[in-house]
Motif scaffolding. Structure first.
Motif, PDB file in Angstrom:
ATOM      1  N   TYR A   1       0.827  -1.209   0.000  1.00  0.00           N
ATOM      2  CA  TYR A   1       0.000   0.000   0.000  1.00  0.00           C
ATOM      3  C   TYR A   1       0.861   1.259   0.000  1.00  0.00           C
ATOM      4  O   TYR A   1       0.546   2.235  -0.689  1.00  0.00           O
ATOM      5  N   PHE A   2       1.948   1.259   0.758  1.00  0.00           N
ATOM      6  CA  PHE A   2       2.833   2.428   0.772  1.00  0.00           C
ATOM      7  C   PHE A   2       3.473   2.659  -0.602  1.00  0.00           C
ATOM      8  O   PHE A   2       3.791   3.804  -0.948  1.00  0.00           O
ATOM      9  N   ASP A   3       3.659   1.593  -1.368  1.00  0.00           N
ATOM     10  CA  ASP A   3       4.213   1.755  -2.717  1.00  0.00           C
ATOM     11  C   ASP A   3       3.286   2.558  -3.623  1.00  0.00           C
ATOM     12  O   ASP A   3       3.741   3.135  -4.616  1.00  0.00           O
ATOM     13  N   THR A   4       1.991   2.553  -3.320  1.00  0.00           N
ATOM     14  CA  THR A   4       1.039   3.306  -4.146  1.00  0.00           C
ATOM     15  C   THR A   4       0.991   4.788  -3.789  1.00  0.00           C
ATOM     16  O   THR A   4       0.390   5.567  -4.537  1.00  0.00           O
ATOM     17  N   ILE A   5       1.576   5.184  -2.681  1.00  0.00           N
ATOM     18  CA  ILE A   5       1.602   6.593  -2.275  1.00  0.00           C
ATOM     19  C   ILE A   5       2.816   7.256  -2.918  1.00  0.00           C
ATOM     20  O   ILE A   5       3.943   6.774  -2.753  1.00  0.00           O
ATOM     21  N   PRO A   6       2.648   8.346  -3.650  1.00  0.00           N
ATOM     22  CA  PRO A   6       3.782   8.974  -4.354  1.00  0.00           C
ATOM     23  C   PRO A   6       4.903   9.365  -3.400  1.00  0.00           C
ATOM     24  O   PRO A   6       4.664   9.881  -2.303  1.00  0.00           O
ATOM     25  N   PHE A   7       6.130   9.131  -3.852  1.00  0.00           N
ATOM     26  CA  PHE A   7       7.290   9.477  -3.042  1.00  0.00           C
ATOM     27  C   PHE A   7       7.452  10.993  -2.911  1.00  0.00           C
ATOM     28  O   PHE A   7       8.128  11.468  -1.992  1.00  0.00           O
TER      29      PHE A   7
END
Length: 305
Positions: free
Chosen positions: A189-195
């Protein structure tokens, strides 16, 4: 021919032209299903819903029978339905002690497990330290061992730490089961949040922990809801560890207390059914609280890995 006849003849010609021109078939839009397909899908979903609800309805029905052998002749329950089974469970057993133990262990596992899983998933998603990929595979590897293999070493560890027959010991055992899966879920899920959100937080002067707490976690509510639900269910319905590590009958969880209605030569199935219905109430309430974010968290957490 008078001038009044001209418009009439034009209208007649237009009507005849429309009658002779074949109508084009109606083209369905992309994604639009036919009436037969919609009817079939609704029928299949209705049948699936009835199949899923039947065991629950059957359990409730059996819990209304006053005799322990009513499950052998369920038709006789209609004429003697009663709530005496529920009254007996609530008044003559340690049900509320079991409920208290289950809530303490389940909520403790949820809080600690989600906290550890969220920080682990965020670290692996955002930081590139040596062995970060192998670390996630090691977490996944821990799920391959059966309960029977883990029982003896865990009992030895808890005995050395004097955590046998304590809520904390059981919470730590359940966290060892829930955290690996939840860490994978939160990492996805954190991978889907933009860096770029992390970079914006650093530009504003936030520390990595501040960025995680103030910016990332509010955006990760669906993923946190799924992790919390999984951790709660894992701890609430587990039997093997709770039976081994909890010795005081007042510290039994509901799943273990349910076994008290079964002895070597007898089984009070009417009381078991009533207790099972009562056990389902806290889980249903917890599911109702997290249902808004449950589907979103499950789908978003599986898009990237």
């Amino acid at each position: 021919m008078s001038t009044l006849d001209r418009p009439l003849s034009a209208e007649v010609k237009g009507a005849s032209a429309e009658a002779t021109t074949p109508r084009r078939p109606k083209v369905r839009r992309r994604g639009e299903s036919s009436p037969l397909a919609r009817l079939t899908s609704h029928g299949v979903l209705t049948v699936a819903s009835l199949i899923a609800l039947f065991p629950v309805a059957w359990l409730v029905f059996l819990s209304l029978g006053p005799d322990k052998d009513d499950y052998l002749r369920p038709g006789a329950i209609w004429g003697k339905m009663t709530l005496d089974n529920y009254a007996f469970v609530l008044q003559n057993t340690n049900f509320f002690d079991w409920l208290k133990s289950s809530l303490i262990v389940s909520l403790g596992t949820t809080v600690i497990g989600v906290l550890v899983a969220a920080t682990t998933g965020y670290a692996v998603s955002r930081m590139r330290f040596p062995g970060y990929k192998r670390f996630m595979w090691v977490l996944l590897l821990t799920q391959m061992f059966p309960v029977a293999v883990l029982m003896v070493p865990m009992y030895q560890i808890l005995s050395d730490l004097q955590l046998i027959d304590t809520y904390l010991g059981l919470i730590l055992v359940y966290c060892s089961t829930a955290v690996p899966y939840c860490a994978w879920l939160m990492k996805g899920y954190f991978d889907t949040i933009p860096f770029e959100i992390d970079e914006a937080g650093r530009v504003d002067g936030l520390t990595p922990i501040g960025t995680f707490l103030r910016l990332i976690l509010p955006l990760a509510k669906p993923g946190l809801a799924v992790a919390a639900f999984y951790s709660f269910i894992t701890a609430f319905g587990e039997v093997a560890f709770a039976t081994t590590f909890m010795l005081d009958d007042k510290k039994y969880t509901l799943a273990v207390g349910l076994q008290s209605f079964v002895s070597e030569h007898d089984a009070q199935r009417n009381l078991m059914a009533a207790t099972a219905v009562l056990i389902a109430i806290p889980v249903s309430a917890f599911f109702y609280l997290v249902q808004k974010n449950l589907v979103a968290g499950l789908t978003a957490g599986g898009t990237k890995g």
